[in-house]
Design an enzyme around this catalytic site. Sequence first.
Site: not given
Length: 268
Positions: A133, A186
């Site tokens: 969780e 990039d």
Amino acid sequence: MRVDVLTLFPEMFAGVFGSSILGKAQEKGIISLNAINFREYAGNKHGSVDDTPYGGGGGMVLKPEPIFRAVEDLLGRLEVEGEGSTPDEGETAYESPRPRVILMCPQGETFTQQKAEELAREEHLVFICGHYEGYDERIREHLVTDEISIGDYVLTGGELPAMVVIDSVTRLLPGVLGNETSAVTDSFSTGLLEYPHYTRPVEFRGWKVPDILLSGHHANVADWRRKEALRRTWLRRPDLLQGLELSEKDKKWLEQLQAEEGRDTEDK
């Protein structure tokens, strides 16, 4: 650079760390990549690292003890090896050179190329990969330096996101890529999406490489690439242009692109 990953599934990293760019970076001694099973620091005979949340609710929460012990043991061993410093007993605020301790979680800041460039300047990164969780909040408050998310969705654990971040950071380290300009141009490194690329053959199924790329005129090629990067960003990710510092030439090109697009739309 040294990278340590705290995970319940270290076997997930074996292939990734030993292959392709990451594997070659390790062979060159540019980076050290290590996966550590923090279940070994559970401190109980069952190897339990999680428990039910106080206040009720579904799911299990990762306990603080195994994570703190794993990080502190790692730093202690590095101090003995002469690679860093460790805090005094009971302290959690580590002295410099403290590694960046990164929690992979959906609540963290969204990972970007700029964050990758920031992390690539560090000497040591420690990633914490959770499951269940969530994490005991004391891990967030007193141990980690960064919380990172790779997108607005939830995965079963932090391993895959950690791999994404590690790959992105590693390729920015000097000597990792064969062509040092690759990372500089990039997508996102310049604030824009990357321009189109072409290679041999010059013509394929009737589709030709743009003549300008065959001209050998470097200045014209550079202008074409910049303009195409602007075009692609404007068409696909116009949000990236907001707040981006553009030259007067860039602004003129954008005006031309928008006018051309408007005419094309009218023609259709």
